[in-house]
Design an enzyme around this catalytic site. Structure first.
Site, mmCIF file in Angstrom:
data_model
loop_
_atom_site.group_PDB
_atom_site.id
_atom_site.type_symbol
_atom_site.label_atom_id
_atom_site.label_comp_id
_atom_site.label_asym_id
_atom_site.label_seq_id
_atom_site.Cartn_x
_atom_site.Cartn_y
_atom_site.Cartn_z
ATOM 1 N N GLY A 20 48.330 -7.068 -38.304
ATOM 2 C CA GLY A 20 49.502 -7.901 -38.975
ATOM 3 C C GLY A 20 50.260 -7.057 -39.656
ATOM 4 N N ASN A 22 53.354 -6.036 -38.302
ATOM 5 C CA ASN A 22 54.612 -6.577 -37.863
ATOM 6 C C ASN A 22 54.837 -7.907 -38.655
ATOM 7 O OD1 ASN A 22 56.288 -5.202 -35.922
ATOM 8 N ND2 ASN A 22 54.209 -4.871 -35.231
ATOM 9 N N MET A 95 47.365 -10.999 -28.723
ATOM 10 C CA MET A 95 46.827 -10.436 -27.368
ATOM 11 C C MET A 95 46.096 -11.206 -26.564
ATOM 12 S SD MET A 95 47.162 -7.267 -28.338
ATOM 13 C CE MET A 95 46.066 -6.238 -27.120
ATOM 14 N N LYS A 96 46.626 -12.322 -26.662
ATOM 15 C CA LYS A 96 46.276 -13.642 -25.518
ATOM 16 C C LYS A 96 47.520 -13.768 -24.611
ATOM 17 C CE LYS A 96 42.995 -16.268 -24.741
ATOM 18 N NZ LYS A 96 41.459 -15.953 -24.364
ATOM 19 N N ILE A 97 47.164 -14.023 -23.436
ATOM 20 C CA ILE A 97 48.303 -14.541 -22.521
ATOM 21 C C ILE A 97 48.384 -16.164 -22.561
ATOM 22 C CG2 ILE A 97 49.129 -14.786 -20.127
ATOM 23 C CD1 ILE A 97 48.032 -11.968 -19.590
ATOM 24 N N LEU A 98 49.709 -16.386 -22.936
ATOM 25 C CA LEU A 98 49.678 -18.060 -23.497
ATOM 26 C C LEU A 98 49.660 -18.630 -22.068
ATOM 27 C CD1 LEU A 98 52.946 -17.497 -25.957
ATOM 28 C CD2 LEU A 98 50.381 -18.384 -26.363
ATOM 29 N N ASN A 112 58.667 -11.485 -27.826
ATOM 30 C CA ASN A 112 57.293 -10.421 -28.165
ATOM 31 C C ASN A 112 58.013 -9.169 -28.608
ATOM 32 O OD1 ASN A 112 54.519 -9.633 -28.073
ATOM 33 N ND2 ASN A 112 55.071 -8.875 -26.100
ATOM 34 N N HIS A 114 56.812 -5.213 -27.918
ATOM 35 C CA HIS A 114 55.830 -4.398 -27.139
ATOM 36 C C HIS A 114 56.182 -2.890 -27.443
ATOM 37 C CE1 HIS A 114 53.162 -3.177 -23.860
ATOM 38 N NE2 HIS A 114 53.964 -2.324 -23.524
#
Ligand code: GRF
Length: 194
Positions: A20, A22, A95-98, A112, A114
């Site tokens: 966390g 960011n 870290m999860k793909i929506l 996002n 990256h």
């Protein structure tokens, strides 16, 4: 929009999975009077995410949601976003793909950050791959989220130079520093232009 300190502010949600840092930088920036947004909610897919403690400390509403492919859960998140009048969802180390249907419903309103100069080095272990390829520069990218991993339209990028002395750890540190600098500002810019 909510009126705060005599200024109109948009509500944003930050989605996290871990540390966390960011999130912390966005909180700090958003507390400045001049910003156009307020973090209304924090959602984590990891109940142990340190970022949840940061949200709690700052008294920001926070939720642990065990994201699965189940539409029921996606609906739960959508309801939370709707109820809180969320204008923008900012993924920060999420870290999860929506789920695709979720992205479709919130199209254009999810961004996002990256840790690479996209389109180079999508996915995980970016710094390791940057070193292996003897890159002279790396950086970070803020982009819209679409159904493909790290592939949405680029909003903003910042470069950092890699020197011979650098290793994975020092590069991560350099990149995180610029992430903290550009993410809060980019969110502000996006929302100020609405
Ligand atoms: C950052 O490097 C971000 O670019 C990537 O995951 C990391 C999250 O770090 N997507 P933190 O949880 O914000 O400290």
């Amino acid at each position: 929009m909510k009126k705060l300190d005599g200024k109109l502010k948009y509500n944003i949600a930050v989605f996290i999975s871990g540390r966390g840092s960011n999130l912390k930088s966005i909180i700090r920036y958003s507390l400045k009077q001049k910003t156009s947004y307020k973090i209304k909610i924090v959602i984590s897919n990891n109940p142990k995410a340190k970022g949840l403690l940061i949200a709690k400390k700052e008294k920001i509403k926070n939720y642990y949601i065990n994201f699965t492919k189940s539409k029921k859960l996606g609906k739960k998140v959508l309801n939370i976003l709707k109820k809180n009048n969320i204008k923008l969802v900012c993924l920060a180390g999420f870290m999860k793909i929506l789920p695709k249907y979720f992205i479709k419903l919130y199209e254009g309103k999810i961004i996002n950050i990256h840790p690479s100069l996209l389109p180079k080095y999508k996915g995980l272990n970016t710094h390791k791959r940057v070193i292996e390829n003897n890159e002279k520069y790396t950086g970070c990218t803020i982009h819209h989220v679409n159904r493909y991993l790290d592939s949405g339209k680029i909003i903003f990028q910042k470069k950092v130079k890699i020197t011979k002395k650098d290793n994975k750890k020092s590069i991560e540190k350099k990149v995180l520093k610029i992430e903290h600098e550009i993410y809060p500002k980019t969110i502000d810019k996006l929302l100020s232009n609405l």
